[in-house]
Design an enzyme around this catalytic site. Structure first.
Site, PDB file in Angstrom:
ATOM      1  N   PRO A   1      37.599 -25.865 -72.867  1.00 49.04           N
ATOM      2  CA  PRO A   1      37.302 -27.298 -72.943  1.00 49.04           C
ATOM      3  C   PRO A   1      38.557 -28.124 -72.677  1.00 49.04           C
ATOM      4  CG  PRO A   1      36.281 -26.118 -74.769  1.00 49.04           C
ATOM      5  CD  PRO A   1      37.176 -25.144 -74.065  1.00 49.04           C
ATOM      6  N   GLU A   2      38.419 -29.104 -71.786  1.00 44.68           N
ATOM      7  CA  GLU A   2      39.543 -29.962 -71.432  1.00 44.68           C
ATOM      8  C   GLU A   2      39.309 -31.347 -72.032  1.00 44.68           C
ATOM      9  OE1 GLU A   2      40.535 -29.705 -67.278  1.00 44.68           O
ATOM     10  OE2 GLU A   2      40.165 -27.547 -67.198  1.00 44.68           O
TER      11      GLU A   2
ATOM     12  N   HIS B   1      29.316 -16.656 -85.210  1.00 43.17           N
ATOM     13  CA  HIS B   1      30.600 -17.201 -84.785  1.00 43.17           C
ATOM     14  C   HIS B   1      30.870 -18.590 -85.368  1.00 43.17           C
ATOM     15  CE1 HIS B   1      31.010 -13.834 -82.060  1.00 43.17           C
ATOM     16  NE2 HIS B   1      29.887 -14.151 -81.453  1.00 43.17           N
TER      17      HIS B   1
ATOM     18  N   ARG C   1      35.093 -16.656 -78.996  1.00 40.58           N
ATOM     19  CA  ARG C   1      36.301 -15.953 -78.560  1.00 40.58           C
ATOM     20  C   ARG C   1      37.480 -16.156 -79.514  1.00 40.58           C
ATOM     21  NH1 ARG C   1      37.147 -16.818 -72.209  1.00 40.58           N
ATOM     22  NH2 ARG C   1      38.591 -15.091 -72.593  1.00 40.58           N
TER      23      ARG C   1
ATOM     24  N   ARG D   1      62.179 -32.186 -58.754  1.00 40.36           N
ATOM     25  CA  ARG D   1      61.500 -30.942 -59.159  1.00 40.36           C
ATOM     26  C   ARG D   1      60.963 -30.188 -57.943  1.00 40.36           C
ATOM     27  NH1 ARG D   1      59.981 -31.338 -64.656  1.00 40.36           N
ATOM     28  NH2 ARG D   1      59.363 -29.145 -64.488  1.00 40.36           N
TER      29      ARG D   1
END
Length: 271
Positions: free
Chosen positions: A2-3, A90, A108, A151
Site C-alpha cells: 500500500p502506497e 490474520h 504477510r 546527483r
C-alpha cells in the site's frame, strides 16, 4: 505494498466510523507482526476517545484524548476491516467502539503499529527523516532541483527516497514519470527545470486521481469497507510490459529493474 493513496483512503474510511468515538475494547490477537506491539497499547487505548485521524507519508495516525497517537504502517499486505462478518486468522489487532469493530489484518506480517506521544509524532525517528508531502505546497520543482543537484542516481530511485519526497512508491512514480515524459534511468542531476516543472503537477495529479478511485488493488489491498480500489484500471505503464503506449506513438511498454524493483516505461515518449 500500500502506497500513499491506499493509506489516505484507509484513513478516510476509518475516520467515518472511528473519529470522535470512545474505544471500548482493544485486543492483540497475534503479536507476530514486523515489530512487537507496544507493551502499554491495550491499557492506553482502552477507554480513550479518538480526537482525530491523519496521515504522514505511508503512516496512518489515530490521535486520542490521552495525548497519545497510534501510528500504523500497512506493510506489504495490511488493511483495516470494519465490522468483519467473521474473524480472520490474520487479524492481529482489534479495536472496538460501542457500534463498530476495526480489525488490522496482515497476512504477510510486514506491518506494525506504535504508540507515541501526540506532541512528539513529528520527532518520531521514521517521521522526522521524511521529506515533504507530495500533495502539499512544499513539493515544488525547485525543491526537486535542489535535491537532485549533482546527483548521478536515476530519477526513479531518487523519487523513491523518502527523504526527498515522503510517501511516493513504485506504482505512482512509474505513472508520474510517464505522464511527464521523463526516462526513469535519467540521472536526477541532468533532469531539466522544465521537465521538473512538468513532473510535480503530474505527481500530484496521479496521487489525487488514485485517492478519488480508492487506491490501487493489485493483490491484498481493499478499503476498510471492503471495496476494492480501481485506479489500476487507469495504469498507463505499470505492469503493462509489451502493451502499446496509450499515446499512440508506436511505443511499446518495457520493464527494467532498478534498485531491485521493476520499472515500467515507454522508451519512445520518455526521454
Amino acid at each position: 505494498m500500500p502506497e500513499l493513496p491506499e493509506v489516505e483512503t484507509t484513513v478516510r474510511g476509518l475516520a467515518r466510523f472511528l473519529d470522535g468515538q470512545r474505544i471500548e475494547r482493544v485486543a492483540v490477537n497475534r503479536p507476530d507482526m514486523r515489530r512487537p506491539f507496544p507493551a502499554d497499547l491495550v491499557q492506553m487505548m482502552t477507554g480513550a476517545v479518538v480526537t482525530g485521524m491523519g496521515r504522514r507519508a505511508k503512516y496512518g495516525l489515530i490521535h486520542t484524548d490521552r495525548a497519545s497517537t497510534l501510528i500504523f504502517h500497512l506493510g506489504m499486505s495490511g488493511r483495516w476491516r470494519i465490522d468483519p462478518e467473521t474473524p480472520d486468522k490474520h487479524d492481529h489487532l482489534v479495536i472496538e467502539t460501542a457500534d463498530h469493530s476495526f480489525a488490522l489484518c496482515d497476512p504477510r506480517r510486514f506491518g506494525w503499529v506504535d504508540l507515541v506521544a501526540t506532541d512528539a509524532v513529528g520527532n518520531w525517528p521514521s517521521i522526522a527523516a521524511l521529506g515533504p508531502e507530495p500533495l502539499g505546497p512544499e513539493l515544488t520543482a525547485e525543491h526537486l532541483h535542489q535535491a537532485f543537484s549533482g546527483r548521478k542516481q536515476a530519477i526513479k530511485l531518487l523519487l523513491l527516497d523518502q527523504r526527498i519526497v515522503a510517501g511516493l512508491g513504485n506504482i505512482y512514480v512509474c505513472e508520474a514519470l510517464h505522464r511527464a515524459r521523463i526516462h526513469p534511468r535519467k540521472a536526477g542531476g541532468k533532469v531539466s527545470r522544465p521537465a521538473l516543472a512538468r513532473l510535480v503537477p503530474e505527481i500530484k495529479a496521479v496521487l489525487e486521481q488514485s485517492i478519488k478511485d480508492g487506491g490501487s488493488t493489485l493483490r491484498d489491498y481493499a478499503q476498510p469497507d471492503g471495496e476494492l480500489g480501481y485506479f489500476a484500471t487507469r495504469f498507463a505503464v505499470y505492469g503493462r510490459e509489451g502493451d502499446p503506449c496509450d499515446r499512440g506513438d508506436g511505443g511499446v511498454i518495457r520493464r527494467i529493474e532498478q534498485g531491485g524493483r521493476s520499472t515500467w516505461f515507454c522508451p519512445r515518449c520518455q526521454k
